[in-house]
Design a protein around this motif. Structure first.
Motif, PDB file in Angstrom:
ATOM      1  N   VAL A  69       0.839  -1.199   0.000  1.00 29.42           N
ATOM      2  CA  VAL A  69       0.000   0.000   0.000  1.00 29.42           C
ATOM      3  C   VAL A  69       0.873   1.248   0.000  1.00 29.42           C
ATOM      4  CG1 VAL A  69      -1.642   1.317   1.402  1.00 29.42           C
ATOM      5  CG2 VAL A  69      -1.952  -1.137   1.101  1.00 29.42           C
ATOM      6  N   SER A  70       1.958   1.216   0.751  1.00 25.11           N
ATOM      7  CA  SER A  70       2.841   2.394   0.793  1.00 25.11           C
ATOM      8  C   SER A  70       3.506   2.639  -0.562  1.00 25.11           C
ATOM      9  CB  SER A  70       3.891   2.228   1.891  1.00 25.11           C
ATOM     10  OG  SER A  70       4.784   1.192   1.572  1.00 25.11           O
ATOM     11  N   MET A  71       3.798   1.585  -1.304  1.00 25.60           N
ATOM     12  CA  MET A  71       4.379   1.773  -2.643  1.00 25.60           C
ATOM     13  C   MET A  71       3.372   2.428  -3.591  1.00 25.60           C
ATOM     14  SD  MET A  71       7.503   0.912  -2.708  1.00 25.60           S
ATOM     15  CE  MET A  71       7.786   0.787  -4.450  1.00 25.60           C
ATOM     16  N   ILE A  72       2.117   2.021  -3.506  1.00 26.59           N
ATOM     17  CA  ILE A  72       1.083   2.619  -4.351  1.00 26.59           C
ATOM     18  C   ILE A  72       0.883   4.082  -3.997  1.00 26.59           C
ATOM     19  CG2 ILE A  72      -1.389   2.563  -4.883  1.00 26.59           C
ATOM     20  CD1 ILE A  72      -1.192  -0.509  -4.582  1.00 26.59           C
ATOM     21  N   ILE A  73       0.830   4.388  -2.712  1.00 27.87           N
ATOM     22  CA  ILE A  73       0.655   5.779  -2.287  1.00 27.87           C
ATOM     23  C   ILE A  73       1.871   6.617  -2.682  1.00 27.87           C
ATOM     24  CG2 ILE A  73       0.464   7.260  -0.253  1.00 27.87           C
ATOM     25  CD1 ILE A  73      -1.318   5.142   0.962  1.00 27.87           C
ATOM     26  N   ALA A  74       3.066   6.043  -2.639  1.00 24.39           N
ATOM     27  CA  ALA A  74       4.269   6.772  -3.052  1.00 24.39           C
ATOM     28  C   ALA A  74       4.201   7.136  -4.533  1.00 24.39           C
ATOM     29  CB  ALA A  74       5.511   5.940  -2.764  1.00 24.39           C
ATOM     30  N   MET A  75       3.753   6.197  -5.355  1.00 22.50           N
ATOM     31  CA  MET A  75       3.637   6.498  -6.787  1.00 22.50           C
ATOM     32  C   MET A  75       2.582   7.565  -7.050  1.00 22.50           C
ATOM     33  SD  MET A  75       4.170   2.856  -8.691  1.00 22.50           S
ATOM     34  CE  MET A  75       3.029   1.923  -7.704  1.00 22.50           C
ATOM     35  N   LEU A  76       1.439   7.434  -6.400  1.00 23.51           N
ATOM     36  CA  LEU A  76       0.379   8.430  -6.587  1.00 23.51           C
ATOM     37  C   LEU A  76       0.791   9.799  -6.048  1.00 23.51           C
ATOM     38  CD1 LEU A  76      -2.782   6.349  -5.664  1.00 23.51           C
ATOM     39  CD2 LEU A  76      -2.114   7.167  -7.920  1.00 23.51           C
ATOM     40  N   GLY A  77       1.485   9.818  -4.925  1.00 24.36           N
ATOM     41  CA  GLY A  77       1.946  11.078  -4.354  1.00 24.36           C
ATOM     42  C   GLY A  77       2.942  11.782  -5.243  1.00 24.36           C
ATOM     43  N   PHE A  78       3.857  11.026  -5.840  1.00 26.46           N
ATOM     44  CA  PHE A  78       4.845  11.632  -6.732  1.00 26.46           C
ATOM     45  C   PHE A  78       4.176  12.223  -7.966  1.00 26.46           C
ATOM     46  CE2 PHE A  78       7.628  11.161 -10.451  1.00 26.46           C
ATOM     47  CZ  PHE A  78       8.602  12.068 -10.103  1.00 26.46           C
ATOM     48  N   VAL A  79       3.303  11.461  -8.577  1.00 27.58           N
ATOM     49  CA  VAL A  79       2.633  11.933  -9.794  1.00 27.58           C
ATOM     50  C   VAL A  79       1.755  13.149  -9.493  1.00 27.58           C
ATOM     51  CG1 VAL A  79       0.923  11.314 -11.542  1.00 27.58           C
ATOM     52  CG2 VAL A  79       2.745   9.724 -10.958  1.00 27.58           C
ATOM     53  N   SER A  80       1.038  13.121  -8.379  1.00 28.04           N
ATOM     54  CA  SER A  80       0.168  14.256  -8.058  1.00 28.04           C
ATOM     55  C   SER A  80       0.977  15.501  -7.721  1.00 28.04           C
ATOM     56  CB  SER A  80      -0.760  13.899  -6.898  1.00 28.04           C
ATOM     57  OG  SER A  80      -0.026  13.682  -5.727  1.00 28.04           O
ATOM     58  N   THR A  81       2.114  15.358  -7.068  1.00 27.03           N
ATOM     59  CA  THR A  81       2.951  16.520  -6.764  1.00 27.03           C
ATOM     60  C   THR A  81       3.513  17.135  -8.036  1.00 27.03           C
ATOM     61  OG1 THR A  81       3.553  15.588  -4.622  1.00 27.03           O
ATOM     62  CG2 THR A  81       4.982  17.295  -5.502  1.00 27.03           C
ATOM     63  N   VAL A  82       3.979  16.303  -8.936  1.00 28.48           N
ATOM     64  CA  VAL A  82       4.511  16.816 -10.206  1.00 28.48           C
ATOM     65  C   VAL A  82       3.399  17.477 -11.024  1.00 28.48           C
ATOM     66  CG1 VAL A  82       5.513  16.121 -12.419  1.00 28.48           C
ATOM     67  CG2 VAL A  82       6.439  15.219 -10.292  1.00 28.48           C
ATOM     68  N   ALA A  83       2.232  16.873 -11.057  1.00 27.93           N
ATOM     69  CA  ALA A  83       1.120  17.455 -11.817  1.00 27.93           C
ATOM     70  C   ALA A  83       0.682  18.783 -11.228  1.00 27.93           C
ATOM     71  CB  ALA A  83      -0.059  16.482 -11.842  1.00 27.93           C
ATOM     72  N   TYR A  84       0.595  18.874  -9.908  1.00 35.82           N
ATOM     73  CA  TYR A  84       0.180  20.130  -9.278  1.00 35.82           C
ATOM     74  C   TYR A  84       1.222  21.216  -9.476  1.00 35.82           C
ATOM     75  CZ  TYR A  84      -1.795  23.288  -5.837  1.00 35.82           C
ATOM     76  OH  TYR A  84      -2.329  24.375  -5.212  1.00 35.82           O
ATOM     77  N   ALA A  85       2.490  20.868  -9.391  1.00 36.00           N
ATOM     78  CA  ALA A  85       3.552  21.855  -9.604  1.00 36.00           C
ATOM     79  C   ALA A  85       3.548  22.351 -11.053  1.00 36.00           C
ATOM     80  CB  ALA A  85       4.906  21.262  -9.246  1.00 36.00           C
ATOM     81  N   ARG A  90       2.765  26.392 -15.162  1.00 36.88           N
ATOM     82  CA  ARG A  90       2.460  26.606 -16.574  1.00 36.88           C
ATOM     83  C   ARG A  90       0.987  26.860 -16.860  1.00 36.88           C
ATOM     84  NH1 ARG A  90       6.106  21.769 -19.056  1.00 36.88           N
ATOM     85  NH2 ARG A  90       8.093  22.543 -18.323  1.00 36.88           N
ATOM     86  N   GLY A  91       0.119  26.500 -15.953  1.00 40.16           N
ATOM     87  CA  GLY A  91      -1.311  26.712 -16.189  1.00 40.16           C
ATOM     88  C   GLY A  91      -2.012  25.494 -16.748  1.00 40.16           C
ATOM     89  N   ASP A  92      -1.267  24.518 -17.253  1.00 40.72           N
ATOM     90  CA  ASP A  92      -1.869  23.275 -17.718  1.00 40.72           C
ATOM     91  C   ASP A  92      -0.925  22.122 -17.396  1.00 40.72           C
ATOM     92  OD1 ASP A  92       0.123  23.809 -19.507  1.00 40.72           O
ATOM     93  OD2 ASP A  92      -1.028  23.250 -21.287  1.00 40.72           O
ATOM     94  N   ILE A  93      -1.464  20.927 -17.397  1.00 44.19           N
ATOM     95  CA  ILE A  93      -0.662  19.757 -17.044  1.00 44.19           C
ATOM     96  C   ILE A  93      -0.103  19.081 -18.292  1.00 44.19           C
ATOM     97  CG2 ILE A  93      -0.712  17.503 -15.914  1.00 44.19           C
ATOM     98  CD1 ILE A  93      -2.949  18.655 -14.138  1.00 44.19           C
ATOM     99  N   ILE A  94      -0.967  18.928 -19.290  1.00 46.27           N
ATOM    100  CA  ILE A  94      -0.565  18.251 -20.526  1.00 46.27           C
ATOM    101  C   ILE A  94      -0.245  19.314 -21.561  1.00 46.27           C
ATOM    102  CG2 ILE A  94      -1.267  16.651 -22.318  1.00 46.27           C
ATOM    103  CD1 ILE A  94      -3.210  15.446 -20.263  1.00 46.27           C
ATOM    104  N   GLU A  95       0.894  19.157 -22.195  1.00 50.56           N
ATOM    105  CA  GLU A  95       1.316  20.154 -23.193  1.00 50.56           C
ATOM    106  C   GLU A  95       0.733  19.845 -24.549  1.00 50.56           C
ATOM    107  OE1 GLU A  95       5.517  20.156 -23.077  1.00 50.56           O
ATOM    108  OE2 GLU A  95       5.568  21.073 -21.106  1.00 50.56           O
TER     109      GLU A  95
END
Length: 95
Positions: A69-85, A90-95
């Motif tokens: 479970v911690s591995m899944i949350i780590a992957m989701l946390g990393f992706v969500s942090t990068v997407a939010y940043a 830039r104002g959008d996530i996908i270029e």
């Protein structure tokens, strides 16, 4: 053998307390953070603290499912942090 188990229980209690205090401090930084970057960093640190609590819970209960479970949350946390940043920069996530 009992002394080792007692030492392990004390170490787990101290670790739970340390991670819980860190989580509370990150929540305070999330609320009063002066900048968006501080809030993003606080959210990322809160994800790391949540992973730490889940791993400690897995050690305390002696099961391995919490580590998966911690591995899944780590992957989701990393992706969500990068997407939010990227959204904040830039104002959008996908270029």
């Amino acid at each position: 053998m009992t002394a080792a188990l007692e030492f392990m229980n004390i170490a787990l209690v101290i670790a739970f307390c340390a991670v819980a205090i860190s989580q509370v401090l990150c929540m305070i930084r999330l609320v009063i953070g002066p900048d968006t970057g501080d809030r993003i960093l606080a959210l990322d640190t809160m994800v790391v603290n949540a992973i730490g609590i889940i791993v400690l819970l897995g050690i305390w209960q002696g099961t391995q499912i919490y580590f998966e479970v911690s591995m899944i949350i780590a992957m989701l946390g990393f992706v969500s942090t990068v997407a939010y940043a990227r959204f904040k920069l830039r104002g959008d996530i996908i270029e």
